[in-house]
Design an enzyme around this catalytic site. Structure first.
Site, PDB file in Angstrom:
ATOM      1  N   GLN A 105       0.692  -0.776  -0.091  1.00  0.00           N
ATOM      2  CA  GLN A 105      -0.118   0.180  -0.262  1.00  0.00           C
ATOM      3  C   GLN A 105       0.727   0.920   0.080  1.00  0.00           C
ATOM      4  OE1 GLN A 105      -3.353  -0.504   2.681  1.00  0.00           O
ATOM      5  NE2 GLN A 105      -1.889  -2.227   3.113  1.00  0.00           N
ATOM      6  N   ASN A 106       2.119   1.300  -0.140  1.00  0.00           N
ATOM      7  CA  ASN A 106       3.076   2.394   0.326  1.00  0.00           C
ATOM      8  C   ASN A 106       3.626   3.010  -1.034  1.00  0.00           C
ATOM      9  OD1 ASN A 106       2.499   1.328   2.795  1.00  0.00           O
ATOM     10  ND2 ASN A 106       5.096   1.100   3.028  1.00  0.00           N
ATOM     11  N   HIS A 142      -1.527   1.910  -4.374  1.00  0.00           N
ATOM     12  CA  HIS A 142      -2.124   2.507  -3.908  1.00  0.00           C
ATOM     13  C   HIS A 142      -1.228   3.667  -4.632  1.00  0.00           C
ATOM     14  CE1 HIS A 142      -4.068   1.588   0.082  1.00  0.00           C
ATOM     15  NE2 HIS A 142      -4.734   1.629  -1.051  1.00  0.00           N
ATOM     16  N   THR A 153       0.423  -3.308   8.672  1.00  0.00           N
ATOM     17  CA  THR A 153      -0.426  -2.538   8.262  1.00  0.00           C
ATOM     18  C   THR A 153      -1.612  -2.792   9.560  1.00  0.00           C
ATOM     19  OG1 THR A 153      -3.041  -1.923   6.317  1.00  0.00           O
ATOM     20  CG2 THR A 153      -1.597  -4.403   6.588  1.00  0.00           C
ATOM     21  N   ASN A 171       4.014  -6.847  13.528  1.00  0.00           N
ATOM     22  CA  ASN A 171       3.493  -5.561  13.649  1.00  0.00           C
ATOM     23  C   ASN A 171       3.405  -5.378  15.024  1.00  0.00           C
ATOM     24  OD1 ASN A 171       1.438  -3.731  14.239  1.00  0.00           O
ATOM     25  ND2 ASN A 171       0.430  -3.831  12.331  1.00  0.00           N
ATOM     26  N   PRO A 172       4.250  -4.450  15.719  1.00  0.00           N
ATOM     27  CA  PRO A 172       4.001  -3.701  17.176  1.00  0.00           C
ATOM     28  C   PRO A 172       2.532  -3.958  17.544  1.00  0.00           C
ATOM     29  CG  PRO A 172       5.272  -2.480  16.096  1.00  0.00           C
ATOM     30  CD  PRO A 172       4.575  -3.314  14.674  1.00  0.00           C
TER      31      PRO A 172
HETATM   32  P1  NAD Z   1      -0.934   3.081   8.875  1.00  0.00           P
HETATM   33  O1  NAD Z   1      -0.997   3.851   9.083  1.00  0.00           O
HETATM   34  O2  NAD Z   1      -2.798   2.973   8.822  1.00  0.00           O
HETATM   35  O3  NAD Z   1      -0.924   1.880   9.751  1.00  0.00           O
HETATM   36  C1  NAD Z   1       0.557   1.289  10.121  1.00  0.00           C
HETATM   37  C2  NAD Z   1       0.594   0.074  10.875  1.00  0.00           C
HETATM   38  O4  NAD Z   1       2.399   0.276  11.194  1.00  0.00           O
HETATM   39  C3  NAD Z   1       0.422  -0.460  12.386  1.00  0.00           C
HETATM   40  O5  NAD Z   1      -0.443  -0.935  12.737  1.00  0.00           O
HETATM   41  C4  NAD Z   1       1.408   0.333  13.088  1.00  0.00           C
HETATM   42  O6  NAD Z   1       1.054  -0.211  14.405  1.00  0.00           O
HETATM   43  C5  NAD Z   1       2.093  -0.597  12.256  1.00  0.00           C
HETATM   44  N1  NAD Z   1       3.381  -0.583  12.917  1.00  0.00           N
HETATM   45  C6  NAD Z   1       4.111   0.680  13.318  1.00  0.00           C
HETATM   46  N2  NAD Z   1       5.475   1.096  13.420  1.00  0.00           N
HETATM   47  C7  NAD Z   1       5.446  -0.518  12.649  1.00  0.00           C
HETATM   48  C8  NAD Z   1       6.828  -1.353  12.458  1.00  0.00           C
HETATM   49  N3  NAD Z   1       8.772  -0.301  13.051  1.00  0.00           N
HETATM   50  N4  NAD Z   1       6.555  -1.930  11.961  1.00  0.00           N
HETATM   51  C9  NAD Z   1       6.006  -3.115  11.797  1.00  0.00           C
HETATM   52  N5  NAD Z   1       4.480  -2.095  11.896  1.00  0.00           N
HETATM   53  C10 NAD Z   1       5.051  -0.681  11.989  1.00  0.00           C
HETATM   54  O7  NAD Z   1      -0.957   2.533   7.502  1.00  0.00           O
HETATM   55  P2  NAD Z   1      -1.464   2.189   6.105  1.00  0.00           P
HETATM   56  O8  NAD Z   1      -2.838   1.118   6.963  1.00  0.00           O
HETATM   57  O9  NAD Z   1      -0.665   0.729   6.116  1.00  0.00           O
HETATM   58  O10 NAD Z   1      -1.478   2.795   5.467  1.00  0.00           O
HETATM   59  C11 NAD Z   1      -2.949   4.132   4.999  1.00  0.00           C
HETATM   60  C12 NAD Z   1      -2.253   4.429   3.986  1.00  0.00           C
HETATM   61  O11 NAD Z   1      -1.106   5.191   3.759  1.00  0.00           O
HETATM   62  C13 NAD Z   1      -1.266   2.785   2.857  1.00  0.00           C
HETATM   63  O12 NAD Z   1      -1.793   3.531   1.972  1.00  0.00           O
HETATM   64  C14 NAD Z   1      -0.178   3.648   3.108  1.00  0.00           C
HETATM   65  O13 NAD Z   1       1.120   3.139   2.101  1.00  0.00           O
HETATM   66  C15 NAD Z   1      -0.432   5.080   3.081  1.00  0.00           C
HETATM   67  N6  NAD Z   1       1.004   5.574   3.745  1.00  0.00           N
HETATM   68  C16 NAD Z   1       2.034   5.396   2.755  1.00  0.00           C
HETATM   69  C17 NAD Z   1       3.338   5.756   3.478  1.00  0.00           C
HETATM   70  C18 NAD Z   1       4.678   5.185   3.061  1.00  0.00           C
HETATM   71  O14 NAD Z   1       4.898   5.121   1.674  1.00  0.00           O
HETATM   72  N7  NAD Z   1       6.079   4.909   3.464  1.00  0.00           N
HETATM   73  C19 NAD Z   1       3.632   6.400   4.236  1.00  0.00           C
HETATM   74  C20 NAD Z   1       2.206   6.264   5.759  1.00  0.00           C
HETATM   75  C21 NAD Z   1       1.069   5.979   4.999  1.00  0.00           C
END
Ligand code: NAD
Length: 245
Positions: A101-102, A119, A188, A211-212
Site C-alpha cells: 500500500q506504500n 495505491h 498495516t 506488527n508491534p
Molecule cells: P497505518 O498508518 O494505518 O498503520 C501503520 C501500521 O504500522 C500500524 O498497524 C502500526 O502498528 C504499524 N507499525 C508501526 N511501526 C511499525 C514497525 N516498526 N514495524 C511494523 N509495523 C509497524 O498504515 P496503513 O494502513 O498501512 O496506511 C494507510 C495508507 O497510507 C496506505 O495506503 C499507506 O501505504 C499510506 N502510507 C504510506 C506511507 C509510505 O509509503 N511509507 C506512509 C504513510 C502512509
C-alpha cells in the site's frame, strides 16, 4: 523465541509466498505512518488528500503534500531489513511478489522486482489535464503547484481519497493471493478499503503477521502473530533462515 522459530520454519517450507505491506514496514526507514502515535494524521488534516480539495486548492494541498511525502523522499530514505528480507525471498524463488500500500518505492530500492503498488507511487506525477505521467524530480516542487508542459496541474500518481483503484492491480493481487501458500502481512492496520480486504483472498495460505500492535487481521486472519517491529523481526527470521541481509 518459539514464534520466530515456527515462523522461520513456515517460510522455509513455503514455495509461493506473497507479502502484503503497509506504512509500518517503512517506519524503521524513517517514514512515519498515517495513523497511531506520531502518525501524520495527528498533525495534519487528511483533507489535503481528498481529490475535490486538490482540484479546488492545488497550491495549498501541494504545500502539505510536499511536507508530508516529498521532503522525506528527497532525503533518499534507505530500505530496512524487512524490505531486504522480502527481496531476498524473491531472489531465492520462494516469493511470488509484494503487494504494497506504500508509495515510497522502498521495496524496489531493496531489490524486489514483482511489486504491485496498490495505491500508486509518489515517484511519478500525473497531469490532471492531459494525463501524461512524468518521473518526479525535486526541482519540480520549486514552484507550487507543479505544472505539466501543457499547463495542467500535476498530481502525485497515487490514489487520493475519492479515487478508484486500478482494476489490473486488484485482479493481479487476487491472482497472486489465490496461489499463495504463505501470506506475510507486515505493518498495516488493515483499515484502508479496498486494500484491507486483500488478505482474505488468500484462502489456502498460512498467515504470518508482523506488527508491534495487534490489528483486525490478528483476530480474524492471522495464524502466527509476531509482535515486533518489521526490521527487527526480519533480522530474527533471517538469522534462523541462514540468510544474510
Ligand atoms: P497505518 O498508518 O494505518 O498503520 C501503520 C501500521 O504500522 C500500524 O498497524 C502500526 O502498528 C504499524 N507499525 C508501526 N511501526 C511499525 C514497525 N516498526 N514495524 C511494523 N509495523 C509497524 O498504515 P496503513 O494502513 O498501512 O496506511 C494507510 C495508507 O497510507 C496506505 O495506503 C499507506 O501505504 C499510506 N502510507 C504510506 C506511507 C509510505 O509509503 N511509507 C506512509 C504513510 C502512509
Amino acid at each position: 523465541m518459539k514464534t520466530f522459530v515456527t515462523a522461520a520454519r513456515w517460510i522455509a517450507e513455503a514455495g509461493r509466498i506473497v507479502a502484503f505491506t503497509g506504512a509500518g514496514i517503512s517506519v524503521e526507514s524513517g517514514i512515519p505512518t498515517f495513523r497511531g502515535e506520531g502518525g501524520l494524521w495527528s498533525r495534519y488534516d487528511p483533507k489535503v488528500l481528498e481529490l475535490g480539495y486538490f482540484y479546488e486548492e492545488p497550491e495549498a494541498a501541494w504545500r502539505v503534500i510536499k511536507e508530508l511525502f516529498y521532503d522525506t523522499l528527497t532525503k533518499a530514505p534507505a530500505p530496512n531489513a524487512a524490505h531486504r528480507l522480502l527481496a531476498e525471498l524473491e531472489r531465492a524463488g520462494k516469493l511470488i511478489g509484494v503487494i504494497t500500500q506504500n508509495i515510497d518505492g522502498l521495496h524496489q530500492k531493496a531489490g524486489s522486482r514483482n511489486v504491485i503498488e496498490f495505491h500508486g507511487t509518489a515517484k511519478r506525477l500525473v497531469c490532471l489535464a492531459c494525463r501524461k505521467k512524468v518521473a518526479f524530480l525535486s526541482e519540480m516542487l520549486e514552484v507550487l503547484p507543479p505544472r505539466c508542459g501543457c499547463g495542467g496541474v500535476l498530481k502525485p500518481d497515487f490514489i487520493f481519497f475519492g479515487e478508484g483503484i486500478g482494476p489490473e492491480n486488484y485482479q493481479k493481487s487476487v491472482a497472486w493471493l489465490n496461489e499463495a501458500d504463505l501470506l506475510l502481512i507486515v505493518g498495516t492496520t488493515g483499515e484502508v478499503m479496498p486494500a484491507s480486504m486483500l488478505p482474505f483472498e488468500a484462502k489456502k495460505a498460512r498467515v504470518i503477521e508482523i506488527n508491534p500492535e495487534p490489528t483486525r487481521y490478528s483476530e480474524e486472519k492471522t495464524d502466527l502473530f509476531l509482535q515486533a517491529k518489521a526490521g527487527e523481526a526480519a533480522l530474527a527470521l533471517a538469522k534462523r533462515l541462514l540468510l544474510k541481509l
